[in-house]
Write a protein that holds these residues in place. Sequence first.
Motif, short mmCIF file in Angstrom:
data_model
loop_
_atom_site.label_atom_id
_atom_site.label_comp_id
_atom_site.label_asym_id
_atom_site.label_seq_id
_atom_site.Cartn_x
_atom_site.Cartn_y
_atom_site.Cartn_z
N ASP A 131 0.96 -1.20 -0.04
CA ASP A 131 -0.13 0.17 -0.14
C ASP A 131 0.95 1.04 0.06
N LEU A 132 2.01 1.05 0.81
CA LEU A 132 2.71 2.41 0.75
C LEU A 132 3.47 2.72 -0.40
N LEU A 133 3.89 1.49 -1.17
CA LEU A 133 4.61 1.53 -2.34
C LEU A 133 3.57 2.30 -3.26
N ALA A 134 2.23 1.90 -3.34
CA ALA A 134 1.30 2.08 -4.43
C ALA A 134 1.11 3.84 -4.16
N ARG A 135 1.09 4.18 -3.04
CA ARG A 135 1.05 5.69 -2.80
C ARG A 135 2.30 6.53 -2.81
N HIS A 136 3.47 5.79 -3.10
CA HIS A 136 4.62 6.84 -2.93
C HIS A 136 4.87 7.16 -4.39
N PRO A 137 4.97 8.62 -4.79
CA PRO A 137 5.38 9.04 -6.13
C PRO A 137 6.57 8.71 -6.60
N ASP A 138 7.65 8.35 -5.74
CA ASP A 138 9.06 8.13 -6.19
C ASP A 138 9.22 6.69 -6.43
N VAL A 139 8.26 5.81 -6.26
CA VAL A 139 8.35 4.29 -6.57
C VAL A 139 8.38 4.08 -8.16
N GLY A 140 9.28 3.37 -8.63
CA GLY A 140 9.29 3.06 -10.11
C GLY A 140 9.14 1.74 -10.32
N VAL A 141 9.09 0.74 -9.37
CA VAL A 141 9.15 -0.69 -9.83
C VAL A 141 8.18 -1.20 -10.70
N ASP A 145 3.34 -6.16 -5.99
CA ASP A 145 3.18 -7.16 -5.31
C ASP A 145 4.72 -7.88 -5.06
N THR A 146 5.29 -8.31 -6.21
CA THR A 146 6.75 -8.80 -5.95
C THR A 146 7.58 -7.79 -5.07
N ALA A 147 7.79 -6.72 -5.51
CA ALA A 147 8.55 -5.59 -4.68
C ALA A 147 8.23 -5.47 -3.34
N ALA A 148 7.00 -5.60 -2.92
CA ALA A 148 6.55 -5.64 -1.45
C ALA A 148 7.11 -7.00 -0.77
N GLU A 149 7.02 -7.91 -1.66
CA GLU A 149 7.59 -9.26 -0.99
C GLU A 149 8.94 -9.28 -0.88
N LEU A 150 9.47 -8.83 -1.88
CA LEU A 150 11.01 -8.91 -1.54
C LEU A 150 11.51 -7.98 -0.71
N ILE A 151 10.99 -6.78 -0.44
CA ILE A 151 11.43 -5.68 0.60
C ILE A 151 11.24 -6.33 2.01
N VAL A 152 10.04 -7.11 2.17
CA VAL A 152 9.67 -7.50 3.73
C VAL A 152 10.69 -8.69 3.95
N PHE A 153 10.91 -9.64 2.82
CA PHE A 153 11.83 -10.63 3.16
C PHE A 153 13.35 -10.38 3.35
N THR A 154 13.64 -9.17 2.57
CA THR A 154 14.97 -8.74 2.76
C THR A 154 15.31 -8.24 4.15
N VAL A 155 14.42 -7.20 4.47
CA VAL A 155 14.58 -6.55 5.83
C VAL A 155 14.37 -7.46 6.81
N GLU A 156 13.38 -8.30 6.86
CA GLU A 156 13.18 -9.12 8.22
C GLU A 156 14.36 -9.96 8.36
#
Length: 205
Positions: A131-141, A145-156
Motif C-alpha cells: 500500500d505504501l509503495l502504491a501511494r509513493h510518487p517516487d516508486v518506479g518498480v 506485489d513482488t516488490a513488497a514481498e522482496l522488501i519485507v523478506f530482505t529487511v526481516e
Amino acid sequence: MRAELTRERILTAAAHVFAEHGYAAGTTNRIAERARISIGSLYQYFPNKDAILAKLLVRHIDHGTWTQADQLDLSPGSLEATVRTLVRDAIDNHGDDPQLLRIMIEEASFSQELLDTIDRHGKTRVGQVRDLLARHPDVGVRDLDTAAELIVFTVEMNTHKLMADPRAIPVETFENELVDMITRYLRGPARGAPRPGETAEGAPG
C-alpha cells in the motif's frame, strides 16, 4: 485474568532464564523458580520448555507490527526517509536481547500457532508495504506485489541475522547500506534505460 497474568510471568521468567543460561540449561525448574511458582503450576500452562519458547516467538512476532505506516510523509523526494523508517522499525523490534533472539531463531519448534502467526504477520506486513509503495510518487518498480514481498523478506531476514549477532556489523552501517540498497531498487530503472530484451532505442534486441 489471574491465569493470563501467571502465563505472562512464566514467559517473562523464561525470557530471562534463556538469555542468562542458554536454551539447554534453561530448564523448566529454573523458569518456575524465576517465576516464583511451583513446577506443577508451570506444567498447567505449558507442557515443556519447547512450548514456552514457541510462545515467546509468537509474542515477539505479534509485537513486531508496523504501527507507523499511516503516519509517513509520502511527498516527492521522501523515498529514502520512508525506507529508513521501515528499516529502523525492524531494527528496533529486534534489539531488546540479541541472545534471546538467537535462541528463538535457532531452537524454537514450529507449532501450528507459530506457523499461523508467521503467516498472518507476513501477509499484514507485505500488505502495508505494498500500500505504501502504491501511494509513493517516487516508486518506479514494475510489479508492486513482488516488490513488497522482496522488501519485507530482505529487511526481516537481514535484521534477524544482524540483531542475533550485533557484533558482526555496526548497526548504523547496516541500516545505511540496507536503506541505500532498497531505495535504489524502488526508484526503478533509470529513465531512458532499456528494459530487459530491448535495445537502447526500445526495439527488441
